[in-house]
Scaffold this motif. Structure first.
Motif, PDB file in Angstrom:
ATOM      1  N   LYS A 344     -26.975 -31.359  15.486  1.00  0.00           N
ATOM      2  CA  LYS A 344     -27.720 -32.528  15.978  1.00  0.00           C
ATOM      3  C   LYS A 344     -29.053 -32.699  15.250  1.00  0.00           C
ATOM      4  N   GLY A 345     -29.061 -32.361  13.962  1.00  0.00           N
ATOM      5  CA  GLY A 345     -30.246 -32.562  13.138  1.00  0.00           C
ATOM      6  C   GLY A 345     -31.203 -31.394  13.110  1.00  0.00           C
ATOM      7  N   VAL A 346     -30.994 -30.410  13.970  1.00  0.00           N
ATOM      8  CA  VAL A 346     -31.942 -29.301  14.087  1.00  0.00           C
ATOM      9  C   VAL A 346     -31.931 -28.407  12.855  1.00  0.00           C
ATOM     10  N   CYS A 347     -30.791 -28.278  12.183  1.00  0.00           N
ATOM     11  CA  CYS A 347     -30.680 -27.347  11.067  1.00  0.00           C
ATOM     12  C   CYS A 347     -30.628 -28.050   9.706  1.00  0.00           C
ATOM     13  N   ASP A 348     -30.958 -29.319   9.678  1.00  0.00           N
ATOM     14  CA  ASP A 348     -30.779 -30.102   8.450  1.00  0.00           C
ATOM     15  C   ASP A 348     -31.640 -29.606   7.286  1.00  0.00           C
ATOM     16  N   ARG A 349     -32.750 -28.958   7.581  1.00  0.00           N
ATOM     17  CA  ARG A 349     -33.699 -28.585   6.518  1.00  0.00           C
ATOM     18  C   ARG A 349     -33.746 -27.071   6.269  1.00  0.00           C
ATOM     19  N   ILE A 350     -32.767 -26.363   6.805  1.00  0.00           N
ATOM     20  CA  ILE A 350     -32.718 -24.909   6.615  1.00  0.00           C
ATOM     21  C   ILE A 350     -31.314 -24.519   6.148  1.00  0.00           C
ATOM     22  N   PRO A 351     -31.125 -23.312   5.630  1.00  0.00           N
ATOM     23  CA  PRO A 351     -29.773 -22.865   5.252  1.00  0.00           C
ATOM     24  C   PRO A 351     -28.844 -22.906   6.465  1.00  0.00           C
ATOM     25  N   ASN A 352     -27.652 -23.460   6.279  1.00  0.00           N
ATOM     26  CA  ASN A 352     -26.708 -23.568   7.393  1.00  0.00           C
ATOM     27  C   ASN A 352     -25.286 -23.529   6.866  1.00  0.00           C
ATOM     28  N   ALA A 353     -24.358 -23.215   7.760  1.00  0.00           N
ATOM     29  CA  ALA A 353     -22.946 -23.147   7.385  1.00  0.00           C
ATOM     30  C   ALA A 353     -22.092 -23.530   8.577  1.00  0.00           C
ATOM     31  N   ASP A 354     -20.987 -24.221   8.299  1.00  0.00           N
ATOM     32  CA  ASP A 354     -20.018 -24.618   9.317  1.00  0.00           C
ATOM     33  C   ASP A 354     -18.868 -23.621   9.295  1.00  0.00           C
ATOM     34  N   THR A 355     -18.672 -22.917  10.412  1.00  0.00           N
ATOM     35  CA  THR A 355     -17.594 -21.929  10.478  1.00  0.00           C
ATOM     36  C   THR A 355     -16.340 -22.469  11.154  1.00  0.00           C
ATOM     37  N   SER A 356     -16.405 -23.687  11.673  1.00  0.00           N
ATOM     38  CA  SER A 356     -15.288 -24.210  12.472  1.00  0.00           C
ATOM     39  C   SER A 356     -14.052 -24.510  11.636  1.00  0.00           C
ATOM     40  N   GLN A 357     -14.216 -24.622  10.324  1.00  0.00           N
ATOM     41  CA  GLN A 357     -13.082 -24.957   9.460  1.00  0.00           C
ATOM     42  C   GLN A 357     -12.603 -23.774   8.620  1.00  0.00           C
ATOM     43  N   LEU A 358     -13.079 -22.581   8.940  1.00  0.00           N
ATOM     44  CA  LEU A 358     -12.635 -21.403   8.195  1.00  0.00           C
ATOM     45  C   LEU A 358     -11.176 -21.088   8.515  1.00  0.00           C
ATOM     46  N   LYS A 359     -10.574 -20.268   7.689  1.00  0.00           N
ATOM     47  CA  LYS A 359      -9.166 -19.892   7.859  1.00  0.00           C
ATOM     48  C   LYS A 359      -9.038 -18.373   7.984  1.00  0.00           C
ATOM     49  N   VAL A 360      -9.748 -17.803   8.931  1.00  0.00           N
ATOM     50  CA  VAL A 360      -9.725 -16.355   9.118  1.00  0.00           C
ATOM     51  C   VAL A 360      -8.545 -15.985  10.015  1.00  0.00           C
ATOM     52  N   PRO A 361      -7.590 -15.210   9.530  1.00  0.00           N
ATOM     53  CA  PRO A 361      -6.417 -14.844  10.351  1.00  0.00           C
ATOM     54  C   PRO A 361      -6.835 -14.160  11.652  1.00  0.00           C
ATOM     55  N   GLY A 362      -6.198 -14.565  12.726  1.00  0.00           N
ATOM     56  CA  GLY A 362      -6.502 -13.985  14.017  1.00  0.00           C
ATOM     57  C   GLY A 362      -7.629 -14.661  14.754  1.00  0.00           C
ATOM     58  N   LEU A 363      -8.465 -15.386  14.027  1.00  0.00           N
ATOM     59  CA  LEU A 363      -9.591 -16.083  14.652  1.00  0.00           C
ATOM     60  C   LEU A 363      -9.493 -17.588  14.506  1.00  0.00           C
ATOM     61  N   CYS A 364      -8.699 -18.064  13.564  1.00  0.00           N
ATOM     62  CA  CYS A 364      -8.620 -19.502  13.295  1.00  0.00           C
ATOM     63  C   CYS A 364      -7.168 -19.962  13.181  1.00  0.00           C
ATOM     64  N   ASP A 365      -6.330 -19.524  14.102  1.00  0.00           N
ATOM     65  CA  ASP A 365      -4.902 -19.813  13.982  1.00  0.00           C
ATOM     66  C   ASP A 365      -4.452 -21.046  14.750  1.00  0.00           C
ATOM     67  N   GLY A 366      -5.282 -21.591  15.626  1.00  0.00           N
ATOM     68  CA  GLY A 366      -4.839 -22.686  16.487  1.00  0.00           C
ATOM     69  C   GLY A 366      -5.458 -24.022  16.171  1.00  0.00           C
ATOM     70  N   GLY A 367      -5.874 -24.245  14.924  1.00  0.00           N
ATOM     71  CA  GLY A 367      -6.494 -25.515  14.577  1.00  0.00           C
ATOM     72  C   GLY A 367      -7.991 -25.529  14.772  1.00  0.00           C
ATOM     73  N   GLU A 368      -8.526 -24.471  15.367  1.00  0.00           N
ATOM     74  CA  GLU A 368      -9.969 -24.302  15.489  1.00  0.00           C
ATOM     75  C   GLU A 368     -10.253 -22.817  15.486  1.00  0.00           C
ATOM     76  N   CYS A 369     -11.515 -22.454  15.301  1.00  0.00           N
ATOM     77  CA  CYS A 369     -11.882 -21.048  15.204  1.00  0.00           C
ATOM     78  C   CYS A 369     -12.554 -20.575  16.490  1.00  0.00           C
ATOM     79  N   PHE A 370     -12.176 -19.392  16.952  1.00  0.00           N
ATOM     80  CA  PHE A 370     -12.880 -18.787  18.068  1.00  0.00           C
ATOM     81  C   PHE A 370     -14.285 -18.391  17.614  1.00  0.00           C
ATOM     82  N   ASP A 371     -15.191 -18.286  18.554  1.00  0.00           N
ATOM     83  CA  ASP A 371     -16.603 -18.083  18.228  1.00  0.00           C
ATOM     84  C   ASP A 371     -16.876 -16.784  17.477  1.00  0.00           C
TER      85      ASP A 371
END
Length: 569
Positions: A344-371
């Motif tokens: 929501k704009g809070v991290c726009d000016r600092i290093p950031n990464a989106d983990t929701s689209q990763l493909k880690v086996p066991g954590l991202c098997d259902g179309g989304e990633c567990f936390d």
């Protein structure tokens, strides 16, 4: 001998007339009236249901108010539509009204929500993953009945056309007539309407679809209230305090930003079910009287990371940098990891990464990633930050998917489904109440696992850092109490379960030593009233960052250094 036909030439017919010379079809005014009647009555069933359930209204009063409101909604809708009753706009505009009303009716009926500016912002910021969780056959059926049926009939209906001048006169006359009738209705029913609307302010957000259009208009007007494109600096004077002088181990603070956390469903806060078995074994301080800045992610996250506080955030004169920017100005290494729909704009000016689209086996098997995916490769992510900044200290934010609804069952892996059976339906009203609570509580069990896993990871860093963790949810959730579901109600009428949030602190011995803040001291103040207003200043206090933007009176940890209770100057 040539015979001249006595039939009129079709090419000579006036616009809007039949080739026979007859002006056929329904007048635009009647189309407007019928559409307004449909919208004001059938599409506002959520409003009528709420009125019928008001405890302070007798059945006769409820009928009177319902009739008055139906007239007001119908006349207001007709007035708007009369402005747009032109040849090329009438049908598309009415269809837009019907579709908007159909979607609004479904969500208000299914989840007991209301539609205001905050809810509309949530809608506009919803990503594909969240949208999938909302789709079901009930939604499709509602839209087909409330919008599909009238749209098909309207599309097949021949509209009588007029010249531009005559149509303008007709539209103006219709507008004046609806305004006059609207004033008459308001005068006749003023006492009844004023009393009910004053005592039940949520009703104004149920007027469908005018609530959606008003909310969109408010959002569109924001650039005229303040310059949304400009971000003014904040805390550029920030510097590191005395604890950084000749430090052997720099601080490492993990800020876990929870999603949809109900404070009352955490066992460490007194809940009767064992939802937090891992945290129960850790030396933590869990505040039991913490309150959110808003009732949605879009409202709470920017607010809690700002220095304005809830009372002043919406009326702020301009947009300013936030907490993460100030920490960066102080020279610390900062990182934002997001497993949700954005910062929501809070991290726009600092290093950031989106983990929701990763493909880690066991954590991202259902179309989304567990936390838990945010802990995957975290050491490497931190190592990639500036070495100079890391030597001073590190602050990492992990933004959870948490307990995001309505598909709570998707938020916990099978190994953490402690409470069964759980609801596996995103149409929450069709769930058994206990199954719904089970699904939600399982998401808290998994959040407990994430937090304890994070603490274990932090403990592993103690040889190089002085670690600490702060967990705070953005807002709470309704699980069917008083027929309300999800969140996003206007703050003034939202139930406490949407506003009361968990705030959990874990400090390592090394962090306690450098900060002079003892967990035992914090544990003596667990019922002190605090809120998101304290977050900005409390994090700066934990990290010993000195800046004019910092207010010690709002730092909930400062009292363990000064002896002054939190929230007091």
């Amino acid at each position: 001998m040539l015979l001249r036909s006595t039939l009129p030439d079709p090419s000579s017919a006036k616009p809007g007339t039949h080739p026979s010379g007859l002006n056929t079809g329904m007048r635009p005014l009647w189309v407007v009236v019928l559409a307004s009647f449909w919208i004001a009555t059938v599409c506002n069933v959520a409003l009528w249901r709420t009125l019928a359930r008001l405890p302070d209204l007798s059945s006769g009063q409820a009928i009177t108010v319902s009739v008055a409101l139906a007239l007001v909604i119908g006349l207001a809708t007709a007035g708007l539509l009369s402005l747009l009753a032109w040849r090329w706009t009438l049908k598309p505009v009415i269809m837009l009204f019907c579709v908007s009303a159909a979607f609004g009716a479904y969500f208000m009926l299914a989840y007991g929500i209301v539609i205001d500016k905050t809810m509309m912002v949530n809608t506009l910021q919803t990503d594909l993953r969240e949208t999938r969780d909302l789709l079901n056959w009930r939604l499709l059926a509602t839209v087909l009945v409330l919008a599909g049926l009238p749209c098909v009939l309207l599309w097949r209906q021949h509209i009588r056309l007029q010249t531009s001048t005559r149509q303008a006169v007709s539209n103006l006359a219709a507008l004046l007539a609806t305004c006059a009738l609207l004033v008459l209705v308001l005068v006749l029913f003023f006492q009844s309407l004023a009393s009910v609307m004053r005592n039940n302010t949520q009703l104004r957000y149920l007027i469908n679809p005018l609530n959606s259009f008003y909310a969109l208009g408010s959002i569109a007007a924001r650039p005229f209230q303040r310059d949304e494109s400009a971000i003014l600096p904040l805390g550029t004077d920030a510097k590191l305090g005395a604890s950084y002088t000749a430090q052997a181990r720099p601080p490492l603070l993990l800020l876990v930003l929870g999603e949809t956390g109900r404070s009352g469903n955490f066992a460490v806060n007194g809940y009767g079910r064992p939802t937090t078995p891992g945290l129960a074994k850790e030396n933590i301080a869990s505040q039991r009287n913490a309150w959110s800045c808003g009732t949605s992610t879009a409202a709470s996250v920017p607010c809690m990371f700002s220095n304005f506080g809830r009372a002043n955030y919406e009326s702020r004169p301009a947009n300013y940098e936030g907490l993460m920017d100030v920490l960066q100005h102080a020279g610390l290494a900062v990182l934002w990891l997001d497993n949700q729909s954005g910062c929501k704009g809070v991290c726009d000016r600092i290093p950031n990464a989106d983990t929701s689209q990763l493909k880690v086996p066991g954590l991202c098997d259902g179309g989304e990633c567990f936390d838990e995916v945010m802990l995957h490769g975290l050491d490497e992510r931190i190592a990639a930050l500036s070495a100079e900044r890391r030597a001073k200290g590190v602050v990492v934010v992990m933004h959870q998917m948490g307990s995001h609804g309505p598909a709570y069952f998707k938020r916990s892996p099978a190994a953490f489904k402690k409470f069964l059976p759980e609801c596996t339906n995103n149409s929450l009203q069709s769930c058994e109440p206990q199954g719904l609570v089970n699904a939600y509580d399982n998401s808290i069990v998994y959040t407990d696992h994430l937090l304890t896993s994070s603490i274990q990871w932090l403990k592993a860093q103690e040889s190089q850092n002085a670690p600490a963790m702060l967990y705070l949810a953005d807002h709470g959730e309704s699980l069917g109490e008083n027929n309300l579901y999800l969140h996003g109600m206007p703050y003034s009428v939202a139930p406490d379960v949407q506003k009361r949030v968990p705030w959990i602190t874990w400090l390592s011995p090394g962090f306690e030593q450098r900060s002079k803040i003892a967990t035992a001291c914090l544990q003596r103040q667990l019922d002190a009233p605090i809120s998101h207003d304290n977050y900005f200043h409390s994090v700066l206090g934990l990290m010993n960052v000195q800046t004019s933007a910092y207010q010690p009176a709002l730092d909930i940890y400062a009292h363990c250094q000064t002896g002054v209770p939190p929230g007091q100057p």
